[in-house]
Design an enzyme around this catalytic site. Structure first.
Site, PDB file in Angstrom:
ATOM      1  N   HIS A 167     -19.301 -17.629   4.661  1.00 38.70           N
ATOM      2  CA  HIS A 167     -19.511 -17.131   6.026  1.00 38.70           C
ATOM      3  C   HIS A 167     -19.164 -18.230   7.014  1.00 38.70           C
ATOM      4  O   HIS A 167     -19.423 -19.403   6.754  1.00 38.70           O
ATOM      5  CB  HIS A 167     -20.973 -16.713   6.224  1.00 38.70           C
ATOM      6  CG  HIS A 167     -21.174 -15.807   7.379  1.00 38.70           C
ATOM      7  ND1 HIS A 167     -21.304 -16.281   8.672  1.00 38.70           N
ATOM      8  CD2 HIS A 167     -21.223 -14.469   7.453  1.00 38.70           C
ATOM      9  CE1 HIS A 167     -21.451 -15.246   9.488  1.00 38.70           C
ATOM     10  NE2 HIS A 167     -21.392 -14.129   8.787  1.00 38.70           N
ATOM     11  N   ASP A 181     -22.434  -8.679   2.576  1.00 40.43           N
ATOM     12  CA  ASP A 181     -21.581  -7.711   1.863  1.00 40.43           C
ATOM     13  C   ASP A 181     -21.703  -7.795   0.353  1.00 40.43           C
ATOM     14  O   ASP A 181     -21.149  -6.953  -0.351  1.00 40.43           O
ATOM     15  CB  ASP A 181     -20.116  -7.946   2.273  1.00 40.43           C
ATOM     16  CG  ASP A 181     -19.918  -7.618   3.738  1.00 40.43           C
ATOM     17  OD1 ASP A 181     -19.426  -8.476   4.487  1.00 40.43           O
ATOM     18  OD2 ASP A 181     -20.323  -6.509   4.148  1.00 40.43           O
TER      19      ASP A 181
HETATM   20  C1  SDX Z   1     -18.835 -10.441   7.559  1.00 42.50           C
HETATM   21  O1  SDX Z   1     -18.750 -13.390  11.488  1.00 42.50           O
HETATM   22  C2  SDX Z   1     -19.687 -12.618  11.116  1.00 42.50           C
HETATM   23  O2  SDX Z   1     -20.807 -12.699  11.539  1.00 42.50           O
HETATM   24  C3  SDX Z   1     -19.256 -11.553  10.098  1.00 42.50           C
HETATM   25  C4  SDX Z   1     -20.371 -10.690   9.516  1.00 42.50           C
HETATM   26  C5  SDX Z   1     -21.001  -9.790  10.557  1.00 42.50           C
HETATM   27  O3  SDX Z   1     -22.147  -9.351  10.330  1.00 42.50           O
HETATM   28  O4  SDX Z   1     -20.294  -9.460  11.550  1.00 42.50           O
HETATM   29  O5  SDX Z   1     -21.377 -11.513   8.942  1.00 42.50           O
HETATM   30  C6  SDX Z   1     -19.820  -9.764   8.420  1.00 42.50           C
HETATM   31  O6  SDX Z   1     -17.671 -10.375   7.835  1.00 42.50           O
HETATM   32  C7  SDX Z   1     -19.327 -11.301   6.411  1.00 42.50           C
HETATM   33  C8  SDX Z   1     -18.165 -12.044   5.671  1.00 42.50           C
HETATM   34  C9  SDX Z   1     -17.498 -11.023   4.737  1.00 42.50           C
HETATM   35  N1  SDX Z   1     -16.280 -11.618   4.135  1.00 42.50           N
HETATM   36  C10 SDX Z   1     -16.218 -11.922   2.843  1.00 42.50           C
HETATM   37  O7  SDX Z   1     -17.181 -11.896   2.072  1.00 42.50           O
HETATM   38  C11 SDX Z   1     -14.813 -12.297   2.379  1.00 42.50           C
HETATM   39  C12 SDX Z   1     -14.901 -13.580   1.541  1.00 42.50           C
HETATM   40  N2  SDX Z   1     -15.302 -14.687   2.435  1.00 42.50           N
HETATM   41  C13 SDX Z   1     -14.206 -15.500   2.975  1.00 42.50           C
HETATM   42  O8  SDX Z   1     -13.043 -14.794   3.290  1.00 42.50           O
HETATM   43  C14 SDX Z   1     -14.717 -16.484   4.025  1.00 42.50           C
HETATM   44  O9  SDX Z   1     -15.863 -17.047   3.526  1.00 42.50           O
HETATM   45  C15 SDX Z   1     -14.981 -16.007   5.445  1.00 42.50           C
HETATM   46  C16 SDX Z   1     -13.823 -15.315   6.026  1.00 42.50           C
HETATM   47  C17 SDX Z   1     -16.165 -15.099   5.473  1.00 42.50           C
HETATM   48  C18 SDX Z   1     -15.298 -17.253   6.276  1.00 42.50           C
HETATM   49  O10 SDX Z   1     -14.164 -18.003   6.282  1.00 42.50           O
HETATM   50  P1  SDX Z   1     -14.059 -19.386   7.130  1.00 42.50           P
HETATM   51  O11 SDX Z   1     -15.320 -19.659   7.864  1.00 42.50           O
HETATM   52  O12 SDX Z   1     -12.783 -19.354   7.909  1.00 42.50           O
HETATM   53  O13 SDX Z   1     -14.019 -20.459   6.025  1.00 42.50           O
HETATM   54  P2  SDX Z   1     -12.707 -20.885   5.228  1.00 42.50           P
HETATM   55  O14 SDX Z   1     -11.897 -19.670   4.873  1.00 42.50           O
HETATM   56  O15 SDX Z   1     -12.053 -21.981   5.987  1.00 42.50           O
HETATM   57  O16 SDX Z   1     -13.336 -21.441   3.862  1.00 42.50           O
HETATM   58  C19 SDX Z   1     -13.757 -22.793   3.749  1.00 42.50           C
HETATM   59  C20 SDX Z   1     -13.471 -23.143   2.306  1.00 42.50           C
HETATM   60  C21 SDX Z   1     -12.013 -22.923   1.903  1.00 42.50           C
HETATM   61  O17 SDX Z   1     -11.753 -23.789   0.819  1.00 42.50           O
HETATM   62  P3  SDX Z   1     -10.962 -25.209   1.138  1.00 42.50           P
HETATM   63  O18 SDX Z   1      -9.652 -24.802   1.820  1.00 42.50           O
HETATM   64  O19 SDX Z   1     -11.890 -25.981   2.047  1.00 42.50           O
HETATM   65  O20 SDX Z   1     -10.751 -25.819  -0.218  1.00 42.50           O
HETATM   66  O21 SDX Z   1     -14.241 -22.271   1.433  1.00 42.50           O
HETATM   67  C22 SDX Z   1     -13.332 -21.484   0.670  1.00 42.50           C
HETATM   68  C23 SDX Z   1     -11.992 -21.517   1.368  1.00 42.50           C
HETATM   69  O22 SDX Z   1     -10.938 -21.314   0.414  1.00 42.50           O
HETATM   70  N3  SDX Z   1     -13.899 -20.134   0.648  1.00 42.50           N
HETATM   71  C24 SDX Z   1     -13.948 -19.360  -0.428  1.00 42.50           C
HETATM   72  C25 SDX Z   1     -14.611 -18.197  -0.013  1.00 42.50           C
HETATM   73  N4  SDX Z   1     -14.928 -18.287   1.281  1.00 42.50           N
HETATM   74  C26 SDX Z   1     -14.489 -19.499   1.679  1.00 42.50           C
HETATM   75  N5  SDX Z   1     -13.511 -19.541  -1.696  1.00 42.50           N
HETATM   76  C27 SDX Z   1     -13.733 -18.532  -2.551  1.00 42.50           C
HETATM   77  N6  SDX Z   1     -14.366 -17.377  -2.240  1.00 42.50           N
HETATM   78  C28 SDX Z   1     -14.816 -17.176  -0.975  1.00 42.50           C
HETATM   79  N7  SDX Z   1     -15.433 -16.044  -0.673  1.00 42.50           N
END
Ligand code: SDX
Length: 436
Positions: free
Chosen positions: A313, A371
């Site tokens: 998140h 989720d």
């Molecule tokens: C919702 O914003 C809100 O409030 C949203 C929400 C709401 O109520 O409105 O809470 C609802 O959207 C919840 C989130 C649902 N999405 C998912 O579950 C999809 C999987 N999660 C990721 O796509 C990600 O965690 C995000 C999009 C939620 C957040 O992404 P960020 O903050 O941009 O973080 P990032 O992508 O830069 O990740 C940081 C690191 C990265 O690795 P490095 O490049 O540092 O090596 O963490 C890794 C990412 O690759 N990472 C994950 C991951 N989420 C982040 N790796 C594996 N699996 C994951 N789920």
């Protein structure tokens, strides 16, 4: 917001004059540096793609402490609202800032229940879709189409229009989502029943048929209501920011909410509940718990685009409090249905345990978000996977409209218009065709 007695001084190593920028304090949470005069004073923009360090507005509605894993709606902790209130009380709170007393609760429930029907012409919009159209495609169209029927409540500068449009949207979303579901099933639409609760009415419109009386399962109705509460608002997330930016042009609230529905659909946002359940079913199909290690290896492999859906998140760097409540609801619903040994729930809990002990997730502070478990609860209730995000949109409509009305009600608001760092071609002349 309160001016802080601390100033931020921005100085440049190229000798450009430094400038002082005011800081403001909120009631809780990080202070902000007011950069509104930065471009005028320095000719420079800030640069923050994805808005990791940018506050787009001031708000009194929802506060998240990502480190503590805390979520407050108008100051009330989500854990208390989810266990002591119902969704319509939460809607009243998000819209008007306080929980309703008994009389206001009765009046609000009556007001919403009197707006649950949609215009009879709305059903003809659905006929334009294939029966297997994704419900979010249908819902995006239907919500936008509402603006064609309510010209008496589309002037957002009129507080009365804003209020009636909010009630109409909250009241009609369950009807529209149920219609999208029934259309896909090839079953007749079920009209709303005003004497039922908000969640009970939705469940009846979803699962009743003309062939027999529908008896709601109160445990499932309560679970549905809790799912609505947990998804109601979440400060300036992607879809709420979309609604604010869209509404800032002065467009009508139905169009702005339709933009929010479209944004929520994405798998990185509201579409994650559908993606998380599909992920669990894939792992289950390919060997279940024994295959978790292999799956986690794929997730950690930078060359694979595999993510652990329902994890991570932008704000929560601790357990999402909604995920904890959703996991409890899982136990309640599966227990009520005699599905305590649901293999998918067991798989999800094993996956969570393994991920939370793995350095990759610990180092990146990746925890389950709302989720991760919501799909298992909805699947147990009988909601098809493709409808999960539409239900998220149904619940989030009150948050979107509360945030939109807060923005429009702020005399200082302007149309949102970010700038850019241009890295394309400088000015050049068009060459004649023979020289291209
Ligand atoms: C919702 O914003 C809100 O409030 C949203 C929400 C709401 O109520 O409105 O809470 C609802 O959207 C919840 C989130 C649902 N999405 C998912 O579950 C999809 C999987 N999660 C990721 O796509 C990600 O965690 C995000 C999009 C939620 C957040 O992404 P960020 O903050 O941009 O973080 P990032 O992508 O830069 O990740 C940081 C690191 C990265 O690795 P490095 O490049 O540092 O090596 O963490 C890794 C990412 O690759 N990472 C994950 C991951 N989420 C982040 N790796 C594996 N699996 C994951 N789920």
């Amino acid at each position: 917001m309160t001016p802080s007695d601390v100033k931020a001084t921005l100085s440049f190593s190229d000798g450009s004059p430094s400038i002082d920028l005011p800081l403001y304090k909120g009631s809780i949470g990080p202070d902000v540096i007011d950069i509104r005069k930065l471009y005028g004073q320095t000719g420079k923009f800030t640069y923050d793609p994805g808005f990791l360090s940018t506050a787009s507005c001031q708000s009194t509605i929802t506060y998240i402490d990502g480190d503590k894993g805390e979520l407050l709606y108008r100051g009330y902790p989500i854990e208390q609202l989810a266990t002591q209130c119902d969704f319509l009380d939460t809607c009243y709170l998000l819209l008007y800032g306080e929980l309703p007393n008994e009389q206001k609760q009765k009046d609000f429930h009556k007001l919403v229940s009197e707006h649950t029907m949609v215009h009879e012409q709305m059903q003809f919009f659905l006929r334009g879709f294939r029966r297997d159209a994704h419900p979010m495609a249908v819902l995006t169209g239907l919500v936008g189409a509402l603006s064609a029927f309510y010209h008496d409540s589309t002037d957002i500068t009129n507080p009365k229009h804003r209020d009636i449009a909010a009630i109409r949207l909250i009241a009609k979303m369950p009807t529209l989502v149920a219609m999208a579901y029934k259309y896909g099933e090839g079953q007749p639409y079920v009209y709303p029943r005003n004497k039922l609760s908000y969640a009970g009415n939705f469940m009846r419109m979803m699962f009743a048929t003309p062939c027999e009386d529908y008896e709601p399962n109160e445990v499932l109705v309560r679970a549905m209501d809790r799912i609505f509460i947990l998804h109601a608002d979440h400060e300036q997330n992607a879809s709420t920011s979309t609604v604010r930016l869209c509404g800032s042009s002065g467009t009508n609230p139905f169009a702005a909410i339709a933009a929010g529905v479209a944004c929520l659909w994405g798998p990185a946002h509201g579409g994650a509940n559908e993606a998380a359940l599909n992920m669990l079913e894939d792992i289950q199909r390919n060997g279940g718990v024994e295959k978790i290690g292999e799956f986690i290896k794929q997730v950690k492999d930078k060359n694979s685009s595999v993510k652990l859906m329902g994890f991570g998140h932008r704000v929560y760097k601790n357990y999402d409090p909604r995920a904890k409540l959703m996991r409890e609801t899982c136990h309640e619903v599966l227990g009520a249905l005699g599905l305590e040994n649901d293999p998918l729930f067991k798989l999800a809990m094993s996956l969570e345990k393994i991920a939370l002990e793995d350095e990759y997730f610990v180092a990146r502070k990746l925890y389950p978000n709302v989720d991760f478990y919501s799909g298992i609860v909805q699947r147990a209730i009988g909601i098809p996977v493709s409808l999960f995000t539409a239900i998220f949109a149904l619940a989030r409509t009150v948050g979107w409209i509360a945030q939109l009305n807060e923005m429009i009600g702020d005399p200082e608001y302007k149309i949102g218009r970010p700038r850019q760092l241009f890295v394309g071609s400088p000015r050049r002349d068009v060459p004649p065709l023979a020289q291209r």
